[in-house]
Design a protein around this motif. Structure first.
Motif, PDB file in Angstrom:
ATOM      1  N   THR A 215     -22.958  56.810 -22.367  1.00  0.00           N
ATOM      2  CA  THR A 215     -24.035  57.173 -23.285  1.00  0.00           C
ATOM      3  C   THR A 215     -23.681  56.815 -24.722  1.00  0.00           C
ATOM      4  N   MET A 216     -24.574  56.085 -25.362  1.00  0.00           N
ATOM      5  CA  MET A 216     -24.454  55.806 -26.794  1.00  0.00           C
ATOM      6  C   MET A 216     -25.594  56.514 -27.523  1.00  0.00           C
ATOM      7  N   ILE A 217     -25.254  57.401 -28.439  1.00  0.00           N
ATOM      8  CA  ILE A 217     -26.260  58.075 -29.257  1.00  0.00           C
ATOM      9  C   ILE A 217     -26.326  57.367 -30.604  1.00  0.00           C
ATOM     10  N   ILE A 218     -27.529  56.974 -30.995  1.00  0.00           N
ATOM     11  CA  ILE A 218     -27.731  56.351 -32.303  1.00  0.00           C
ATOM     12  C   ILE A 218     -28.559  57.306 -33.163  1.00  0.00           C
ATOM     13  N   ALA A 219     -28.041  57.652 -34.320  1.00  0.00           N
ATOM     14  CA  ALA A 219     -28.675  58.621 -35.207  1.00  0.00           C
ATOM     15  C   ALA A 219     -28.930  57.982 -36.570  1.00  0.00           C
ATOM     16  N   ALA A 220     -29.534  58.759 -37.470  1.00  0.00           N
ATOM     17  CA  ALA A 220     -29.835  58.283 -38.824  1.00  0.00           C
ATOM     18  C   ALA A 220     -29.352  59.313 -39.835  1.00  0.00           C
ATOM     19  N   ASP A 221     -28.770  58.838 -40.923  1.00  0.00           N
ATOM     20  CA  ASP A 221     -28.171  59.757 -41.891  1.00  0.00           C
ATOM     21  C   ASP A 221     -29.199  60.555 -42.677  1.00  0.00           C
ATOM     22  N   ASN A 222     -30.436  60.041 -42.796  1.00  0.00           N
ATOM     23  CA  ASN A 222     -31.473  60.750 -43.543  1.00  0.00           C
ATOM     24  C   ASN A 222     -32.584  61.259 -42.632  1.00  0.00           C
ATOM     25  N   ASP A 223     -32.215  61.679 -41.445  1.00  0.00           N
ATOM     26  CA  ASP A 223     -33.189  62.179 -40.466  1.00  0.00           C
ATOM     27  C   ASP A 223     -33.390  63.676 -40.691  1.00  0.00           C
ATOM     28  N   PHE A 224     -34.607  64.052 -41.095  1.00  0.00           N
ATOM     29  CA  PHE A 224     -34.898  65.466 -41.334  1.00  0.00           C
ATOM     30  C   PHE A 224     -35.705  66.089 -40.199  1.00  0.00           C
ATOM     31  N   ILE A 225     -36.030  65.304 -39.176  1.00  0.00           N
ATOM     32  CA  ILE A 225     -36.752  65.805 -38.009  1.00  0.00           C
ATOM     33  C   ILE A 225     -35.785  66.160 -36.887  1.00  0.00           C
ATOM     34  N   ALA A 226     -34.849  65.256 -36.626  1.00  0.00           N
ATOM     35  CA  ALA A 226     -33.771  65.526 -35.670  1.00  0.00           C
ATOM     36  C   ALA A 226     -32.457  65.282 -36.419  1.00  0.00           C
ATOM     37  N   PRO A 227     -32.075  66.194 -37.285  1.00  0.00           N
ATOM     38  CA  PRO A 227     -30.903  65.968 -38.136  1.00  0.00           C
ATOM     39  C   PRO A 227     -29.644  65.656 -37.320  1.00  0.00           C
ATOM     40  N   ALA A 228     -28.935  64.649 -37.754  1.00  0.00           N
ATOM     41  CA  ALA A 228     -27.743  64.240 -37.012  1.00  0.00           C
ATOM     42  C   ALA A 228     -26.732  65.377 -36.901  1.00  0.00           C
ATOM     43  N   GLY A 229     -26.578  66.148 -37.972  1.00  0.00           N
ATOM     44  CA  GLY A 229     -25.580  67.205 -37.974  1.00  0.00           C
ATOM     45  C   GLY A 229     -25.859  68.341 -37.023  1.00  0.00           C
ATOM     46  N   SER A 230     -27.120  68.564 -36.685  1.00  0.00           N
ATOM     47  CA  SER A 230     -27.460  69.670 -35.788  1.00  0.00           C
ATOM     48  C   SER A 230     -27.924  69.211 -34.413  1.00  0.00           C
ATOM     49  N   MET A 231     -28.135  67.903 -34.245  1.00  0.00           N
ATOM     50  CA  MET A 231     -28.559  67.410 -32.931  1.00  0.00           C
ATOM     51  C   MET A 231     -27.669  66.274 -32.435  1.00  0.00           C
ATOM     52  N   ALA A 232     -27.801  65.099 -32.999  1.00  0.00           N
ATOM     53  CA  ALA A 232     -27.093  63.936 -32.449  1.00  0.00           C
ATOM     54  C   ALA A 232     -25.585  64.159 -32.354  1.00  0.00           C
ATOM     55  N   GLU A 233     -24.970  64.645 -33.424  1.00  0.00           N
ATOM     56  CA  GLU A 233     -23.513  64.834 -33.397  1.00  0.00           C
ATOM     57  C   GLU A 233     -23.083  65.889 -32.389  1.00  0.00           C
ATOM     58  N   PRO A 234     -23.677  67.091 -32.381  1.00  0.00           N
ATOM     59  CA  PRO A 234     -23.292  68.059 -31.352  1.00  0.00           C
ATOM     60  C   PRO A 234     -23.586  67.570 -29.935  1.00  0.00           C
ATOM     61  N   PHE A 235     -24.687  66.844 -29.760  1.00  0.00           N
ATOM     62  CA  PHE A 235     -24.974  66.288 -28.433  1.00  0.00           C
ATOM     63  C   PHE A 235     -23.834  65.365 -28.005  1.00  0.00           C
ATOM     64  N   PHE A 236     -23.414  64.494 -28.918  1.00  0.00           N
ATOM     65  CA  PHE A 236     -22.320  63.571 -28.620  1.00  0.00           C
ATOM     66  C   PHE A 236     -21.046  64.335 -28.269  1.00  0.00           C
ATOM     67  N   ASN A 237     -20.729  65.343 -29.056  1.00  0.00           N
ATOM     68  CA  ASN A 237     -19.506  66.103 -28.811  1.00  0.00           C
ATOM     69  C   ASN A 237     -19.526  66.833 -27.481  1.00  0.00           C
ATOM     70  N   SER A 238     -20.713  67.158 -26.998  1.00  0.00           N
ATOM     71  CA  SER A 238     -20.818  67.886 -25.722  1.00  0.00           C
ATOM     72  C   SER A 238     -20.693  66.975 -24.504  1.00  0.00           C
ATOM     73  N   LEU A 239     -20.677  65.660 -24.724  1.00  0.00           N
ATOM     74  CA  LEU A 239     -20.604  64.711 -23.604  1.00  0.00           C
ATOM     75  C   LEU A 239     -19.172  64.588 -23.079  1.00  0.00           C
ATOM     76  N   THR A 240     -18.619  65.704 -22.669  1.00  0.00           N
ATOM     77  CA  THR A 240     -17.206  65.728 -22.296  1.00  0.00           C
ATOM     78  C   THR A 240     -16.922  65.070 -20.950  1.00  0.00           C
ATOM     79  N   ALA A 241     -17.923  64.911 -20.095  1.00  0.00           N
ATOM     80  CA  ALA A 241     -17.708  64.299 -18.780  1.00  0.00           C
ATOM     81  C   ALA A 241     -18.165  62.847 -18.722  1.00  0.00           C
ATOM     82  N   ALA A 242     -18.807  62.378 -19.785  1.00  0.00           N
ATOM     83  CA  ALA A 242     -19.271  60.987 -19.784  1.00  0.00           C
ATOM     84  C   ALA A 242     -18.064  60.057 -19.730  1.00  0.00           C
TER      85      ALA A 242
END
Length: 307
Positions: A215-242
């Motif tokens: 899985t590759m997650i692509i995020a945006a630094d100025n995303d105020f709808i799905a903020p990277a810090g509260s969505m994309a980054e934690p999602f990535f960190n949770s991919l412990t079995a990928a």
């Protein structure tokens, strides 16, 4: 076995060793084994990975608006299949290299198919069958979008006009916003998928510890709808079995950046799909070593492919 033949076997990749061994067991003897051992590099490469499609990539080819394959566009009207609304297929027309992997792509919340349609020809012309979706409802939640992505793949491989062009063992999902959240849902539900690319993913579920899909997650630094810090980054960190994972954050980009042609998004999406859907190690150069931050990339982290 004489010392020269033994040396030839040691110098071969595993696939060629098997071929040479088969020649010996079939009664061909040393001459047949020597023929397998001296196979051309191109033939050995094909034997090692029969899924490579297209010429060796370059920076120019992977960032081009169109890849090396001519494609056709096929409308998929409503009620063509079960579990999804409608969509559009983009498929290579040249079958001389064999079948292709297939990718289903979902738009985001209150977004029509038109906003993600650019992914169709961009990916298909690089050697994939791609279906972009019009979701059942503009308001579908991520879990529903994930089910629709999987239904679209089932339609592509089972009933579509291009089913004979697809290798059903090489499938992937991709989506934007709630479609990105749906991409994670689909990967969680179907571990046989070969790759997933959530784009600026939105989902209230943040636990993806059971995902076993590269899985590759692509995020945006100025995303105020799905903020990277509260969505994309934690999602990535949770991919412990990928088995493989990557996180790319676009610089000076927002949530809607993903809805228009974008060279960096395309480049790394193509590289990820090629590497894991096609097992094409020629594309590893674009993701390993990790690209350094630059004018287009604010951050990148990820595993280097191991197989």
């Amino acid at each position: 076995m004489n010392k020269h033949l033994a040396h030839a076997f040691r110098m071969l990749p595993a696939a060629a060793v098997l071929a040479a061994g088969a020649a010996l067991s079939a009664g061909g003897g040393v001459a047949a084994a020597h023929a397998a051992a001296t196979e051309s590099p191109a033939a050995i490469q094909l034997a090692a990975n029969p899924y490579e499609r297209g010429p060796a990539p370059t920076e120019r080819s992977i960032t081009a608006e169109r890849g090396p394959f001519d494609i056709e566009k096929i409308d998929v009207p409503a009620r063509s299949g079960e579990g999804f609304n409608q969509g559009t297929i983009y498929a290579p027309t040249d079958l001389s290299q064999g079948t292709f992997g297939a990718i289903a792509v979902s738009p985001g919340f209150v977004s029509p198919e038109a906003l993600i349609s650019w992914y169709g020809p961009r990916l298909a012309s690089q050697g994939f069958v791609v279906m972009t979706l019009e979701t059942n409802s503009l308001f579908d939640a991520p879990a529903a979008r994930g089910r629709q992505l999987l239904a679209a793949l089932d339609y592509l491989t089972g009933d579509s006009k291009v089913k004979d062009r697809i290798d059903s063992s090489r499938l992937a999902v991709m989506g934007h916003s709630m479609g990105g959240g749906g991409t994670l849902e689909a990967a969680d539900d179907r571990p046989s998928l070969q790759a997933a690319i959530p784009l600026a993913p939105w989902n209230v579920n943040g636990d993806w510890r059971n995902v076993r899909v590269p899985t590759m997650i692509i995020a945006a630094d100025n995303d105020f709808i799905a903020p990277a810090g509260s969505m994309a980054e934690p999602f990535f960190n949770s991919l412990t079995a990928a088995p493989e994972k990557a996180y790319l954050e676009l610089r000076n980009a927002g949530h809607m950046t993903f809805n228009s042609p974008h060279t960096t998004i395309a480049k790394y999406s193509i590289a990820w799909m090629k590497r894991f859907v096609d097992n094409d190690a020629r594309y590893e150069q674009f993701i390993c070593p990790a690209p350094a931050p630059n004018g287009a990339i604010a951050a990148y982290t990820g595993s280097c492919p191991t197989g």
